[in-house]
Each structure stands twice: as C-alpha cells, then as structure tokens.
Design a protein around this motif. Structure first.
Motif, PDB file in Angstrom:
ATOM      1  N   GLY A  57       0.847  -1.191   0.000  1.00 42.87           N
ATOM      2  CA  GLY A  57       0.000   0.000   0.000  1.00 42.87           C
ATOM      3  C   GLY A  57       0.881   1.238   0.000  1.00 42.87           C
ATOM      4  N   MET A  58       0.792   2.066   1.057  1.00 40.74           N
ATOM      5  CA  MET A  58       1.633   3.255   1.199  1.00 40.74           C
ATOM      6  C   MET A  58       2.794   3.013   2.161  1.00 40.74           C
ATOM      7  SD  MET A  58       0.349   5.359  -0.905  1.00 40.74           S
ATOM      8  CE  MET A  58       1.059   6.954  -0.508  1.00 40.74           C
ATOM      9  N   ASN A  59       2.972   1.772   2.568  1.00 39.85           N
ATOM     10  CA  ASN A  59       4.058   1.424   3.487  1.00 39.85           C
ATOM     11  C   ASN A  59       5.282   0.961   2.684  1.00 39.85           C
ATOM     12  OD1 ASN A  59       4.844   1.010   6.346  1.00 39.85           O
ATOM     13  ND2 ASN A  59       5.121  -1.101   5.669  1.00 39.85           N
ATOM     14  N   VAL A  60       6.435   1.628   2.881  1.00 37.88           N
ATOM     15  CA  VAL A  60       7.658   1.325   2.131  1.00 37.88           C
ATOM     16  C   VAL A  60       8.777   0.968   3.100  1.00 37.88           C
ATOM     17  CG1 VAL A  60       9.426   2.242   0.563  1.00 37.88           C
ATOM     18  CG2 VAL A  60       7.019   2.850   0.237  1.00 37.88           C
ATOM     19  N   THR A  61       9.483  -0.136   2.836  1.00 36.04           N
ATOM     20  CA  THR A  61      10.639  -0.523   3.636  1.00 36.04           C
ATOM     21  C   THR A  61      11.778  -0.924   2.714  1.00 36.04           C
ATOM     22  OG1 THR A  61       9.944  -2.839   3.780  1.00 36.04           O
ATOM     23  CG2 THR A  61       9.210  -1.372   5.549  1.00 36.04           C
ATOM     24  N   PHE A  62      13.007  -0.611   3.138  1.00 34.53           N
ATOM     25  CA  PHE A  62      14.197  -1.052   2.409  1.00 34.53           C
ATOM     26  C   PHE A  62      15.412  -0.871   3.307  1.00 34.53           C
ATOM     27  CE2 PHE A  62      13.603   3.415   1.360  1.00 34.53           C
ATOM     28  CZ  PHE A  62      14.878   3.956   1.532  1.00 34.53           C
ATOM     29  N   SER A  63      16.584  -1.293   2.822  1.00 32.77           N
ATOM     30  CA  SER A  63      17.822  -1.209   3.597  1.00 32.77           C
ATOM     31  C   SER A  63      18.838  -0.329   2.895  1.00 32.77           C
ATOM     32  CB  SER A  63      18.424  -2.608   3.802  1.00 32.77           C
ATOM     33  OG  SER A  63      17.540  -3.436   4.507  1.00 32.77           O
ATOM     34  N   LEU A  64      19.651   0.365   3.699  1.00 34.27           N
ATOM     35  CA  LEU A  64      20.807   1.101   3.201  1.00 34.27           C
ATOM     36  C   LEU A  64      22.065   0.370   3.644  1.00 34.27           C
ATOM     37  CD1 LEU A  64      19.794   4.820   3.933  1.00 34.27           C
ATOM     38  CD2 LEU A  64      19.803   3.641   1.732  1.00 34.27           C
ATOM     39  N   LEU A  65      22.978   0.186   2.717  1.00 35.96           N
ATOM     40  CA  LEU A  65      24.168  -0.621   2.970  1.00 35.96           C
ATOM     41  C   LEU A  65      25.398   0.288   2.988  1.00 35.96           C
ATOM     42  CD1 LEU A  65      24.934  -3.615   3.345  1.00 35.96           C
ATOM     43  CD2 LEU A  65      25.340  -3.720   0.889  1.00 35.96           C
ATOM     44  N   PHE A  66      25.964   0.514   4.185  1.00 39.72           N
ATOM     45  CA  PHE A  66      27.132   1.365   4.339  1.00 39.72           C
ATOM     46  C   PHE A  66      28.409   0.525   4.406  1.00 39.72           C
ATOM     47  CE2 PHE A  66      23.639   3.973   5.620  1.00 39.72           C
ATOM     48  CZ  PHE A  66      23.997   5.273   5.278  1.00 39.72           C
ATOM     49  N   GLU A  67      29.541   1.178   4.166  1.00 43.80           N
ATOM     50  CA  GLU A  67      30.819   0.470   4.200  1.00 43.80           C
ATOM     51  C   GLU A  67      31.139  -0.031   5.605  1.00 43.80           C
ATOM     52  OE1 GLU A  67      32.968  -0.477   1.955  1.00 43.80           O
ATOM     53  OE2 GLU A  67      31.888   0.342   0.253  1.00 43.80           O
ATOM     54  N   LYS A  68      30.877   0.833   6.627  1.00 50.65           N
ATOM     55  CA  LYS A  68      31.244   0.491   7.995  1.00 50.65           C
ATOM     56  C   LYS A  68      30.059   0.788   8.922  1.00 50.65           C
ATOM     57  CE  LYS A  68      34.818   3.178   8.319  1.00 50.65           C
ATOM     58  NZ  LYS A  68      36.037   3.833   8.879  1.00 50.65           N
ATOM     59  N   PRO A  69      29.919   0.033  10.014  1.00 52.52           N
ATOM     60  CA  PRO A  69      28.803   0.279  10.940  1.00 52.52           C
ATOM     61  C   PRO A  69      28.926   1.599  11.694  1.00 52.52           C
ATOM     62  CG  PRO A  69      30.284  -1.388  11.837  1.00 52.52           C
ATOM     63  CD  PRO A  69      30.742  -1.127  10.436  1.00 52.52           C
ATOM     64  N   ASN A  70      30.135   2.190  11.722  1.00 51.61           N
ATOM     65  CA  ASN A  70      30.294   3.461  12.436  1.00 51.61           C
ATOM     66  C   ASN A  70      30.453   4.631  11.477  1.00 51.61           C
ATOM     67  OD1 ASN A  70      32.793   2.837  11.458  1.00 51.61           O
ATOM     68  ND2 ASN A  70      33.863   2.876  13.417  1.00 51.61           N
ATOM     69  N   ASP A  71      29.923   4.497  10.256  1.00 56.07           N
ATOM     70  CA  ASP A  71      29.955   5.583   9.277  1.00 56.07           C
ATOM     71  C   ASP A  71      29.336   6.835   9.902  1.00 56.07           C
ATOM     72  OD1 ASP A  71      29.025   7.353   7.123  1.00 56.07           O
ATOM     73  OD2 ASP A  71      29.703   5.758   5.783  1.00 56.07           O
ATOM     74  N   PRO A  72      30.052   7.986   9.894  1.00 56.01           N
ATOM     75  CA  PRO A  72      29.544   9.185  10.576  1.00 56.01           C
ATOM     76  C   PRO A  72      28.329   9.815   9.919  1.00 56.01           C
ATOM     77  CG  PRO A  72      31.545   9.696   9.347  1.00 56.01           C
ATOM     78  CD  PRO A  72      31.383   8.202   9.309  1.00 56.01           C
ATOM     79  N   PHE A  73      28.015   9.406   8.671  1.00 51.36           N
ATOM     80  CA  PHE A  73      26.912  10.042   7.950  1.00 51.36           C
ATOM     81  C   PHE A  73      25.626   9.211   7.960  1.00 51.36           C
ATOM     82  CE2 PHE A  73      30.846  11.514   5.745  1.00 51.36           C
ATOM     83  CZ  PHE A  73      30.791  12.831   6.169  1.00 51.36           C
ATOM     84  N   ILE A  74      25.602   8.114   8.692  1.00 49.86           N
ATOM     85  CA  ILE A  74      24.432   7.229   8.669  1.00 49.86           C
ATOM     86  C   ILE A  74      23.149   7.991   8.995  1.00 49.86           C
ATOM     87  CG2 ILE A  74      23.281   5.339   9.906  1.00 49.86           C
ATOM     88  CD1 ILE A  74      25.920   3.859   9.961  1.00 49.86           C
ATOM     89  N   ARG A  75      23.175   8.712  10.099  1.00 48.74           N
ATOM     90  CA  ARG A  75      21.944   9.361  10.552  1.00 48.74           C
ATOM     91  C   ARG A  75      21.460  10.415   9.546  1.00 48.74           C
ATOM     92  NH1 ARG A  75      20.699  10.896  16.793  1.00 48.74           N
ATOM     93  NH2 ARG A  75      18.497  11.338  16.555  1.00 48.74           N
ATOM     94  N   SER A  76      22.380  11.228   9.016  1.00 45.12           N
ATOM     95  CA  SER A  76      21.978  12.282   8.084  1.00 45.12           C
ATOM     96  C   SER A  76      21.471  11.692   6.769  1.00 45.12           C
ATOM     97  CB  SER A  76      23.143  13.233   7.828  1.00 45.12           C
ATOM     98  OG  SER A  76      24.246  12.552   7.265  1.00 45.12           O
ATOM     99  N   VAL A  77      22.075  10.582   6.318  1.00 49.59           N
ATOM    100  CA  VAL A  77      21.628   9.966   5.070  1.00 49.59           C
ATOM    101  C   VAL A  77      20.243   9.354   5.242  1.00 49.59           C
ATOM    102  CG1 VAL A  77      22.069   8.098   3.431  1.00 49.59           C
ATOM    103  CG2 VAL A  77      23.938   9.583   4.152  1.00 49.59           C
ATOM    104  N   VAL A  78      19.998   8.700   6.370  1.00 50.02           N
ATOM    105  CA  VAL A  78      18.675   8.109   6.628  1.00 50.02           C
ATOM    106  C   VAL A  78      17.603   9.190   6.637  1.00 50.02           C
ATOM    107  CG1 VAL A  78      17.250   6.948   8.358  1.00 50.02           C
ATOM    108  CG2 VAL A  78      19.529   6.068   7.849  1.00 50.02           C
TER     109      VAL A  78
END
Length: 369
Positions: A38-59
């Motif tokens: 419906g209007m519900n969307v889910t997916f994953s973002l795959l970063f190089e490292k788990p401590n990538d400093p930009f994770i939060r801003s990219v999400v």
C-alpha cells in the motif's frame, strides 16, 4: 496513488552522500530489497562500515526525499534499516548475556573529568529507572570506589549456577567493581599490561553482573592495550569521549575518536561530552564564565559529524560530591543534576536510534521499567 520500486529509487537519486557528493543509488547504498505494501515502504541502506559518521543524516535525507518526490502520505519513517558491508572486527564472545548495552567512557587525556562523568552518568541512568553497572577499568588510577562511598567495600564470592562469582558492590542503584577493591588504596598499582588486562577480564567474566540495561566502562585516559582488551573481550555498543573545551584537550580527544573509529577497533562513537564547559558560581546561577574556551567540543563534534551529548559546567558541588562519595546527579533538580539527567537521556536516545536502524536480529532497544 500506486507505488512501485522505481519510483522510490528515482526519489533516492536526489540524496547525496556527504563524503563524496554522489547519489546513494549510484553508489550502491540502496539494497535491492524495496518492499511496498500500500503506502508502506521498507528497504535497507548498505554502508561500508557500521560506524559511518553520515548514517543518521543519510537516513533522514532518504526519508525526506521519498516524502517530497513521491508523496507526503508514504509511511517511511523508521522503515529504513541500516546494514554494514564489512565488520572490521569479529564479534567477541558474549561474556555478559544479560547485559543489553555496553558503553565505553573514554578520554584522550587525563584530568578532564572522565571518571566523574562516568559516575554521574551511571547514577543519572539509575535514577531514570534503568538497571546499571559500572566497571572501573582505570587500573592505575581507580577512583570510582571513593566517588560511590565504597572505599571500604570488599566484594565477596558467591556460588551462582555452580560457579563462584564476584558479587559487585552496589550504591545509589549502581552495581560497581574496581581494582581499587583488591589493592591497598595508598599503594601504587605496578602491573604490566598483560596483568592489568587479565585482572579486568576477571572482573568482567567472573562477576555476577546479572541483568543490566547499561554497563558503563570507565576506561583509562589515552589509548592503550587496555582499550584493545575491552574491545576484544566485549561486544561494546558504543563509546563516549569526554573532553574539556580547550584546544590541548581537544587534540587528544580527536585521537581517541580516531582510535574507536579505526579499522582495528571499529566501535561506534555515540558522541562527545564537553566537561568543564563553563564556570557558574553557586550564588550567581545565571552567570557563565568560559575558563577553558567556549564550545570547543561543539565545534569538534560538528567537524567530525558526531553528536554533542552534553555540556557539563564547573560547579563546586561536583568536586565536593566526588570527594564525599555522593555524586551530584543524585540531586536531579540542581544545575549539574539537570545537566547529567539530560546527558543520560541523550545517551539513551543515541543507543536506541542506533539499534532501531540495525538489522532486526541485532536490535536491543531499552525502555524504562
């Protein structure tokens, strides 16, 4: 409106990764697992490292792009999962199966109030209803027994499920162990690195910590084999770095952050704490005097793209509380008490945010009892 994966991908092409300026789709950050109901969307973002400093801003940027370029009615908030392509270190054996989150409290240099912050953060978390433990891993300068008014405590062994385990001392709702309990308080600890590391392993693995929401580790200042031992022994949730705002302290804080985010350690940095941020006289609570510079940690946090978790002022009661074995966080209505309560809330928020965006099997979200 009918949603389909290509529509979502087209919207995400408007999101730029800050480190390169390229869009996250062409970089391969968007996994091929977009699900639409419906209007519900889910997916994953795959970063190089788990401590990538930009994770939060990219999400956040990805959520905004979908709501802007697809439809404001799309349900996307909280539906983006973060994964890492590589883990630079293997997950250590879990010695503490009943502990939900392990927080390393560190500083680049001594004298910035790291142990005081660790003690008051532990007390503030306990006052907010969490189960808290604290390990004094500052082998050569253990100060937590004094701060918790437990200098005369002598932890004892108790049989638990067929094993003899050390029972942590407890005060103010915090379970605590320190090497200071096992040496004369007036004697220097003259141990080589291997002896210190083995002693800490014993205080972790041979102690009855029980069920804890947060387990804080007060690390020695600087960078040493003690830090490596902790990383190799425990699955650390994240690290907190304490500094004062002066440039000489910030230079060492930068090194400490670099250690945690480096490939050999690879521990997420939850944020930076600015201690001794300003001086406030008790009789003039509205006045602020910046004795060590103004907002140095705030600038460093912005530069390195990590959160500033809190700013703790210099108040005479902090020193008095440490000397008397009664942390100032026990008075949540005081200036410093409120500062540590806010710090505790920010730490919890950062950990829960990180856990919410991990793969579902890795999530450990803690709520108050």
């Amino acid at each position: 409106m009918t949603l389909y994966p290509q529509l979502i991908l087209d919207a995400l092409r408007n999101v730029r990764y800050p480190g390169t300026g390229k869009d996250i789709v062409s970089m391969g950050l968007v996994e091929d697992n977009i699900r639409i109901d419906g209007m519900n969307v889910t997916f994953s973002l795959l970063f190089e490292k788990p401590n990538d400093p930009f994770i939060r801003s990219v999400v956040k940027a990805a959520e905004t792009a979908i709501l802007t370029y697809v439809s404001p009615d799309v349900n996307i908030k909280g539906n983006i999962t973060v994964k890492a392509k590589q883990l630079a270190r293997p997950e250590p054996d879990k010695l503490l199966p009943e502990v939900k989150n392990i927080i390393a409290v560190s500083s680049g240099k001594g004298g910035v109030g790291k142990s005081t912050v660790a003690a008051n953060l532990a007390v503030a978390l306990a006052l907010q209803g969490y189960k808290v433990g604290l390990l004094d891993a500052d082998i050569f300068g253990p100060s937590q027994p004094k701060m918790f008014n437990l200098e005369d405590a002598r932890p004892y062994l108790e049989e638990v499920n067929g094993r003899e385990l050390i029972q942590p001392a407890e005060n103010y709702g915090v379970k605590m162990l320190s090497i200071g309990f096992f040496v004369n308080k007036g004697d220097a600890v003259l141990w080589r690195g291997a002896m210190a590391s083995n002693a800490l392993k014993q205080l972790i693995g041979d102690a009855n910590w029980g069920e804890l929401d947060y387990f804080l580790i007060d690390l020695p200042p600087g960078t040493s084999d003690i830090h490596l031992t902790m990383v190799q022994t425990l699955a650390i949730t994240g690290a907190i770095v304490v500094s004062t705002p002066q440039e000489v302290a910030l230079a060492d804080a930068r090194k400490g952050i670099s250690m945690f985010t480096g490939e050999k350690v690879n521990v997420p940095v939850l944020g930076l704490i600015e201690n001794m941020a300003w001086f406030t006289p008790a009789e003039l609570p509205e006045n602020k005097y910046y004795l060590f510079g103004k907002e140095g940690c705030k600038r460093l946090a912005e530069e390195l793209h990590i959160p500033l978790l809190g700013q703790i002022p210099i108040v005479q009661s902090i020193c008095e509380g440490g000397d008397e074995g009664r942390p100032v966080a026990l008075n949540p209505d005081s200036i410093t008490g409120m500062a540590f309560q806010e710090l505790a809330r920010n730490v919890v928020e950062q950990i829960n945010y990180r856990n919410e965006h991990l793969a579902p099997t890795q999530r450990v979200i803690v709520t108050k009892k």
